[in-house]
Write a protein that holds these residues in place. Structure first.
Motif, PDB file in Angstrom:
ATOM      1  N   CYS A 200     -10.041   0.789   0.227  1.00 30.21           N
ATOM      2  CA  CYS A 200     -11.194   0.181   0.899  1.00 30.21           C
ATOM      3  C   CYS A 200     -12.451   0.357   0.060  1.00 30.21           C
ATOM      4  O   CYS A 200     -13.271  -0.575  -0.073  1.00 30.21           O
ATOM      5  N   ALA A 201     -12.613   1.544  -0.521  1.00 30.92           N
ATOM      6  CA  ALA A 201     -13.780   1.800  -1.361  1.00 30.92           C
ATOM      7  C   ALA A 201     -13.742   0.945  -2.616  1.00 30.92           C
ATOM      8  O   ALA A 201     -14.765   0.403  -3.056  1.00 30.92           O
TER       9      ALA A 201
ATOM     10  N   GLU B 147     -12.264  -1.932  -2.904  1.00 33.96           N
ATOM     11  CA  GLU B 147     -12.507  -3.313  -2.504  1.00 33.96           C
ATOM     12  C   GLU B 147     -13.998  -3.543  -2.266  1.00 33.96           C
ATOM     13  O   GLU B 147     -14.553  -4.570  -2.669  1.00 33.96           O
ATOM     14  N   ALA B 148     -14.659  -2.577  -1.633  1.00 37.65           N
ATOM     15  CA  ALA B 148     -16.097  -2.700  -1.388  1.00 37.65           C
ATOM     16  C   ALA B 148     -16.882  -2.746  -2.691  1.00 37.65           C
ATOM     17  O   ALA B 148     -17.933  -3.403  -2.786  1.00 37.65           O
TER      18      ALA B 148
ATOM     19  N   ASN C  22      -5.337   4.237   1.596  1.00 36.74           N
ATOM     20  CA  ASN C  22      -6.044   3.148   2.261  1.00 36.74           C
ATOM     21  C   ASN C  22      -7.555   3.340   2.158  1.00 36.74           C
ATOM     22  O   ASN C  22      -8.306   2.385   1.887  1.00 36.74           O
ATOM     23  N   GLU C  23      -8.023   4.563   2.354  1.00 42.68           N
ATOM     24  CA  GLU C  23      -9.451   4.833   2.256  1.00 42.68           C
ATOM     25  C   GLU C  23      -9.976   4.544   0.852  1.00 42.68           C
ATOM     26  O   GLU C  23     -11.061   3.959   0.678  1.00 42.68           O
TER      27      GLU C  23
ATOM     28  N   ARG D 274      -9.100  -7.040  -4.606  1.00 44.30           N
ATOM     29  CA  ARG D 274      -9.049  -7.824  -3.388  1.00 44.30           C
ATOM     30  C   ARG D 274      -7.659  -7.631  -2.809  1.00 44.30           C
ATOM     31  O   ARG D 274      -6.672  -7.550  -3.551  1.00 44.30           O
ATOM     32  N   ARG D 275      -7.578  -7.558  -1.496  1.00 48.26           N
ATOM     33  CA  ARG D 275      -6.284  -7.265  -0.881  1.00 48.26           C
ATOM     34  C   ARG D 275      -5.791  -8.418  -0.018  1.00 48.26           C
ATOM     35  O   ARG D 275      -6.566  -9.099   0.644  1.00 48.26           O
TER      36      ARG D 275
ATOM     37  N   TRP E 270      -2.099  -7.672  -3.909  1.00 50.98           N
ATOM     38  CA  TRP E 270      -3.518  -7.459  -4.118  1.00 50.98           C
ATOM     39  C   TRP E 270      -3.893  -8.001  -5.489  1.00 50.98           C
ATOM     40  O   TRP E 270      -3.027  -8.337  -6.298  1.00 50.98           O
TER      41      TRP E 270
ATOM     42  N   GLN F 274       0.830  -1.200   0.000  1.00 52.73           N
ATOM     43  CA  GLN F 274       0.000   0.000   0.000  1.00 52.73           C
ATOM     44  C   GLN F 274       0.865   1.251   0.000  1.00 52.73           C
ATOM     45  O   GLN F 274       0.518   2.264  -0.610  1.00 52.73           O
TER      46      GLN F 274
END
Length: 227
Positions: free
Chosen positions: A201-202, A204-205, A197-198, A210-211, A216, A182
């Protein structure tokens, strides 16, 4: 002398379809030495005139700019078997950026004698080299534009695409597996680690990535180029 396997891997990946004359292929390995660099060692610095251009044989080279205020901007992480440093060498001008080893690394050194042999005696090499230079320039220009003008999310996606292009391995189902941290991604996108990171995360959602630990997986959306 260069490691022959690394040299021919470079040609197969960078200049597919280019057939070297037998006498050029026989002479070239002796003209392309292999240089080892310790972690953090500079191959050349910003403003230095270089006597060769290079290809990564092992490890990774970070190319970066340092501004007048001391701010460092990462241009690219170059992995094997890719070329770098061509513009300054071919133009005879000082390098516009610094090249630093990230981890123990090795490079192939393509100096004036090897360059002259290829340009003068290998039909098609000049055109192939120009095409590769144009591809690299276009990719770098997009990243620099993103760093200055585009939104953080767009910069992250461009950085993801670059790392996937450089290191991605097919993992099935349209996914690419990429070994990268990252921190590397944040640095390449010119963002803080927290912001990166934020955004990850978005992504990935949303099902785009995928991490895992130190790696990744990325599946480009339809119409998104990996080049």
């Amino acid at each position: 002398m260069a490691d022959d396997d690394a040299l021919w891997q470079l040609f197969a990946a960078t200049f597919p379809g280019l057939a070297l004359p037998a006498h050029v292929a026989a002479r070239l390995p002796a003209l392309v030495p292999r240089r080892r660099l310790a972690d953090g060692r500079s191959l050349f610095v910003q403003g230095q005139r270089t006597t060769a251009f290079y290809a990564v044989a092992a490890g990774e080279i970070e190319t970066r700019l340092t501004g007048m205020d001391g701010t460092v901007s990462v241009i690219e992480h170059v992995g094997p078997p890719r070329l770098f440093g061509l513009a300054a060498f071919a133009a005879g001008q000082p390098a516009e950026y610094e090249a630093v080893a990230r981890g123990a690394s090795e490079v192939l050194v393509i100096g004036r004698e090897a360059y002259t042999l290829l340009m003068d005696e290998a039909p098609g090499f000049a055109r192939a080299l120009l095409a590769e230079f144009a591809r690299r320039y276009d990719g770098t220009l997009r990243l620099l534009q993103a760093a200055r003008h585009q939104r953080a999310a767009e910069r992250v996606m461009l950085a993801l695409a670059q790392l996937a292009r450089e290191r991605g391995r097919a993992a099935g189902g349209g996914w690419l597996e990429v070994a990268a941290t990252q921190t590397e991604l944040a640095r390449l996108a010119h963002l803080s680690r927290q912001t990166a990171n934020e955004l990850l995360c978005a992504a990935e959602a949303a099902g785009h990535i995928r991490r895992g630990r130190g790696r990744w997986w990325w599946r480009p959306a339809p119409g998104v180029s990996r080049a």
